[in-house]
Structure formats: structure tokens, C-alpha cells
Write a protein that holds these residues in place. Sequence first.
Motif, PDB file in Angstrom:
ATOM      1  N   LYS A  68      28.983 -32.032  16.180  1.00 49.19           N
ATOM      2  CA  LYS A  68      28.518 -31.458  17.504  1.00 49.19           C
ATOM      3  C   LYS A  68      29.162 -30.388  18.169  1.00 49.19           C
ATOM      4  CE  LYS A  68      27.855 -34.761  20.593  1.00 49.19           C
ATOM      5  NZ  LYS A  68      28.374 -35.940  21.551  1.00 49.19           N
ATOM      6  N   ASP A  69      28.695 -29.790  18.990  1.00 50.63           N
ATOM      7  CA  ASP A  69      29.243 -28.607  19.517  1.00 50.63           C
ATOM      8  C   ASP A  69      30.661 -28.645  20.098  1.00 50.63           C
ATOM      9  OD1 ASP A  69      26.945 -26.958  18.702  1.00 50.63           O
ATOM     10  OD2 ASP A  69      26.273 -26.943  21.008  1.00 50.63           O
ATOM     11  N   GLU A  70      30.659 -29.842  20.780  1.00 52.76           N
ATOM     12  CA  GLU A  70      32.113 -30.328  21.490  1.00 52.76           C
ATOM     13  C   GLU A  70      33.036 -30.545  20.516  1.00 52.76           C
ATOM     14  OE1 GLU A  70      31.774 -35.063  22.277  1.00 52.76           O
ATOM     15  OE2 GLU A  70      30.650 -33.846  23.669  1.00 52.76           O
ATOM     16  N   GLU A  71      32.729 -30.945  19.021  1.00 47.47           N
ATOM     17  CA  GLU A  71      33.606 -31.110  18.046  1.00 47.47           C
ATOM     18  C   GLU A  71      34.128 -29.670  17.699  1.00 47.47           C
ATOM     19  OE1 GLU A  71      32.655 -34.809  15.534  1.00 47.47           O
ATOM     20  OE2 GLU A  71      30.980 -34.071  15.911  1.00 47.47           O
ATOM     21  N   LEU A  72      33.205 -28.747  17.580  1.00 50.26           N
ATOM     22  CA  LEU A  72      33.410 -27.294  17.109  1.00 50.26           C
ATOM     23  C   LEU A  72      34.488 -26.500  18.195  1.00 50.26           C
ATOM     24  CD1 LEU A  72      33.003 -25.061  15.126  1.00 50.26           C
ATOM     25  CD2 LEU A  72      31.220 -24.344  16.648  1.00 50.26           C
ATOM     26  N   VAL A  73      34.261 -26.923  19.463  1.00 49.33           N
ATOM     27  CA  VAL A  73      35.002 -26.400  20.483  1.00 49.33           C
ATOM     28  C   VAL A  73      36.438 -26.828  20.397  1.00 49.33           C
ATOM     29  CG1 VAL A  73      35.539 -26.378  23.028  1.00 49.33           C
ATOM     30  CG2 VAL A  73      33.274 -25.759  21.965  1.00 49.33           C
ATOM     31  N   ALA A  74      36.577 -28.364  19.985  1.00 42.58           N
ATOM     32  CA  ALA A  74      37.851 -29.051  20.044  1.00 42.58           C
ATOM     33  C   ALA A  74      38.640 -28.394  18.832  1.00 42.58           C
ATOM     34  CB  ALA A  74      37.552 -30.398  20.106  1.00 42.58           C
ATOM     35  N   SER A  75      38.222 -28.348  17.773  1.00 43.34           N
ATOM     36  CA  SER A  75      38.756 -28.308  16.280  1.00 43.34           C
ATOM     37  C   SER A  75      38.480 -27.089  16.088  1.00 43.34           C
ATOM     38  CB  SER A  75      38.149 -29.302  15.366  1.00 43.34           C
ATOM     39  OG  SER A  75      38.542 -30.695  15.697  1.00 43.34           O
ATOM     40  N   GLY A  76      37.449 -26.312  16.218  1.00 42.65           N
ATOM     41  CA  GLY A  76      37.405 -24.933  15.560  1.00 42.65           C
ATOM     42  C   GLY A  76      36.252 -24.966  14.416  1.00 42.65           C
ATOM     43  N   PRO A  77      35.831 -23.817  13.928  1.00 50.65           N
ATOM     44  CA  PRO A  77      34.736 -23.617  12.920  1.00 50.65           C
ATOM     45  C   PRO A  77      35.511 -24.053  11.277  1.00 50.65           C
ATOM     46  CG  PRO A  77      35.284 -21.573  13.535  1.00 50.65           C
ATOM     47  CD  PRO A  77      36.108 -22.504  14.462  1.00 50.65           C
ATOM     48  N   GLY A  78      36.802 -23.840  11.324  1.00 50.61           N
ATOM     49  CA  GLY A  78      37.229 -24.244  10.003  1.00 50.61           C
ATOM     50  C   GLY A  78      37.920 -22.922   9.250  1.00 50.61           C
ATOM     51  N   ALA A  79      38.682 -22.781   8.435  1.00 51.80           N
ATOM     52  CA  ALA A  79      39.345 -21.838   7.784  1.00 51.80           C
ATOM     53  C   ALA A  79      38.278 -20.824   6.794  1.00 51.80           C
ATOM     54  CB  ALA A  79      40.556 -22.252   7.012  1.00 51.80           C
ATOM     55  N   LEU A  80      37.564 -21.936   6.323  1.00 53.67           N
ATOM     56  CA  LEU A  80      36.594 -20.870   5.379  1.00 53.67           C
ATOM     57  C   LEU A  80      35.425 -20.213   6.222  1.00 53.67           C
ATOM     58  CD1 LEU A  80      35.246 -23.957   2.692  1.00 53.67           C
ATOM     59  CD2 LEU A  80      36.805 -21.843   2.496  1.00 53.67           C
ATOM     60  N   ALA A  81      35.083 -20.467   7.433  1.00 55.41           N
ATOM     61  CA  ALA A  81      34.474 -19.611   8.375  1.00 55.41           C
ATOM     62  C   ALA A  81      35.333 -18.243   8.558  1.00 55.41           C
ATOM     63  CB  ALA A  81      34.080 -20.411   9.673  1.00 55.41           C
ATOM     64  N   ASP A  82      36.550 -18.531   8.845  1.00 59.45           N
ATOM     65  CA  ASP A  82      37.560 -17.405   9.104  1.00 59.45           C
ATOM     66  C   ASP A  82      37.335 -16.704   8.000  1.00 59.45           C
ATOM     67  OD1 ASP A  82      37.659 -18.478  11.689  1.00 59.45           O
ATOM     68  OD2 ASP A  82      39.872 -19.617  10.997  1.00 59.45           O
ATOM     69  N   ALA A  83      37.364 -17.102   6.665  1.00 57.73           N
ATOM     70  CA  ALA A  83      37.503 -16.402   5.376  1.00 57.73           C
ATOM     71  C   ALA A  83      36.105 -15.730   4.968  1.00 57.73           C
ATOM     72  CB  ALA A  83      37.800 -17.063   4.408  1.00 57.73           C
ATOM     73  N   GLY A  84      35.006 -15.906   6.007  1.00 58.55           N
ATOM     74  CA  GLY A  84      33.702 -15.268   5.810  1.00 58.55           C
ATOM     75  C   GLY A  84      32.757 -15.978   5.112  1.00 58.55           C
ATOM     76  N   ILE A  85      33.030 -17.301   4.704  1.00 58.95           N
ATOM     77  CA  ILE A  85      32.007 -18.020   4.129  1.00 58.95           C
ATOM     78  C   ILE A  85      30.972 -18.439   5.045  1.00 58.95           C
ATOM     79  CG2 ILE A  85      31.638 -20.479   3.087  1.00 58.95           C
ATOM     80  CD1 ILE A  85      33.003 -18.304   1.144  1.00 58.95           C
ATOM     81  N   THR A  86      29.655 -18.451   4.558  1.00 60.23           N
ATOM     82  CA  THR A  86      28.599 -18.610   5.442  1.00 60.23           C
ATOM     83  C   THR A  86      28.486 -20.152   5.852  1.00 60.23           C
ATOM     84  OG1 THR A  86      26.996 -17.285   4.337  1.00 60.23           O
ATOM     85  CG2 THR A  86      26.191 -19.038   5.758  1.00 60.23           C
ATOM     86  N   VAL A  87      28.566 -20.256   7.321  1.00 66.81           N
ATOM     87  CA  VAL A  87      28.572 -22.029   7.636  1.00 66.81           C
ATOM     88  C   VAL A  87      27.285 -22.042   8.389  1.00 66.81           C
ATOM     89  CG1 VAL A  87      29.786 -23.290   9.326  1.00 66.81           C
ATOM     90  CG2 VAL A  87      31.268 -21.707   8.055  1.00 66.81           C
ATOM     91  N   HIS A  88      26.649 -23.242   8.042  1.00 64.91           N
ATOM     92  CA  HIS A  88      25.305 -23.523   8.776  1.00 64.91           C
ATOM     93  C   HIS A  88      25.629 -24.642   9.647  1.00 64.91           C
ATOM     94  CE1 HIS A  88      23.081 -21.133   5.721  1.00 64.91           C
ATOM     95  NE2 HIS A  88      23.795 -21.701   4.646  1.00 64.91           N
ATOM     96  N   ARG A  89      25.321 -24.500  11.078  1.00 65.41           N
ATOM     97  CA  ARG A  89      25.616 -25.428  11.894  1.00 65.41           C
ATOM     98  C   ARG A  89      24.333 -26.458  12.094  1.00 65.41           C
ATOM     99  NH1 ARG A  89      28.368 -25.195  16.060  1.00 65.41           N
ATOM    100  NH2 ARG A  89      28.342 -27.398  15.949  1.00 65.41           N
ATOM    101  N   LEU A  90      24.543 -27.887  11.555  1.00 65.66           N
ATOM    102  CA  LEU A  90      23.410 -28.757  11.335  1.00 65.66           C
ATOM    103  C   LEU A  90      23.908 -29.975  12.048  1.00 65.66           C
ATOM    104  CD1 LEU A  90      22.221 -27.844   7.816  1.00 65.66           C
ATOM    105  CD2 LEU A  90      21.144 -27.160   9.652  1.00 65.66           C
ATOM    106  N   SER A  91      24.099 -29.986  13.329  1.00 64.74           N
ATOM    107  CA  SER A  91      24.583 -31.224  14.012  1.00 64.74           C
ATOM    108  C   SER A  91      23.498 -32.486  13.788  1.00 64.74           C
ATOM    109  CB  SER A  91      24.821 -31.054  15.513  1.00 64.74           C
ATOM    110  OG  SER A  91      24.941 -32.336  16.118  1.00 64.74           O
TER     111      SER A  91
END
Length: 250
Positions: A68-91
Amino acid sequence: MTDLVPDRWLTFDGLANARDVGGLPLEGGGRVRPGVLLRTESLEALSPGDVARLTGELGVVQVLDLRKDEELVASGPGALADAGITVHRLSLIPETGRGLPELGADTDPMVGHYLAYLGDRAANVVTGVRRIAERETGATIVHCAAGKDRTGVLVALISSAVGVPRDEVVADYVLSATRIEALFRRWTTGRGEPMPTTADLDRHRPRAEVMQTFLELLDERHGGPVQWLRDNGLTDDELARLRSRLRPAA
């Protein structure tokens, strides 16, 4: 030659519940192709070495994030997103207004939650399957928070669709039960909190009867996992591509 059962667990500095769906047995023989679909918990604790291994040796090209969005806000998108890997948000859980289906009093409440993922977020479930099917190369990571419930449901649908026997689908789901203590130890250590009691930990462990009942209800109400996917928009061509990606070449 004996068909040795592969060790599907993956060891990382920042993950406790990571494994390759590849290696699961298939009806009629053979095993799911390794290096195509990996299942994990959330990715914010990956070390630089973890990121290098995932993007290099393991060839990860995309992430399906089921939180969920609130989990993303609390924990962040993750290190792979920071490395430029495509992340599909599919809550798989609505931010508000969630309704659980009515089930018998003897049915484990988690079954209702699993059915609600499909009822509330059918489009995201099918999109997740489609994202895996459409990739011609590279590995996909699917994850939620702990990598056991939302991830377990999506992986169960995919595994069923490519021909993993029902008992093996359930057994793969239950494997996450062995990693609950390690997950909570990492979380509580990071927050400076005490570990939950053994009884509390046990309440979080996946149980075979939950996945078995969920899949049986899909059979009864929708004609099974494959028919549910078709009824919610997955085309026969996409299903064929999914099977081609995850099944070994003939």
C-alpha cells in the motif's frame, strides 16, 4: 539420473525471506525455469552488495511491489528503485473502503483477506502476471512487506497457471513460515523494539490450510486460478507467454 530437488532459497544481507520460484516441479515432469521469478519481502534493507548481485548475477530487470501507499511512505521504495530498476506499483489492498467476503465461521480469516485481494484489486493482480509474461529476458522480483501473504497469493496464481501441482503450490507458500522469526528479528532490531512472543510469531506463520482453502474456493467460485485470470482480462496469448517464460524448453 535422479531429479534432485534444488535449494531455492537465496541469501542476502538485507533479506530473510527470498527464494526463486524456479525449481518448483511441474505436472508431467520438469521444473519451473530458475532465474525468472523471485519472491521476497520488502527491499529497503538491501546492501550495496545485494543490489549488485541482484542486478548483475541474478539479472533482475523489474520489481512488482504489492504494498500500500502508506507502506511505501514508511519504508521507502527500496534500494533497487534507487538503482534505476523499474518498479511497478501494484497494491493488492485499497487505501480505504476495504470489504472482506463473507465466509463460514470455521474458515480462517486470512482466506477472506486473500479473496479480497482478488476482489478489490483484480486489475493489479492480472497486471502483475502480465508484466512477467511480457518480459523476454531478465528476472522479476515480486514482493510485499513480509513476502508471504500478498506475494504468496500472486505466486500461487502464477504457479498454478504454469502447471505446478496444487500440493507443491501450497508447500511453497508454507516455506515462508520458516522465516518469520528472522523477519521479525530484523524489523525489531532496526526499530529498537523487543521481539514478539512465540505465540505472536506463530500467528504470522503461513498455514497450509489457508492456501488450500483459498485455492479450493477459487475452484468452486471461479473454475480455478487459470479461469479467474482469464475472466479478469488475461488473454490466452499472455497465458501462453507466461508458460513459455516459466516452463523449460521442450
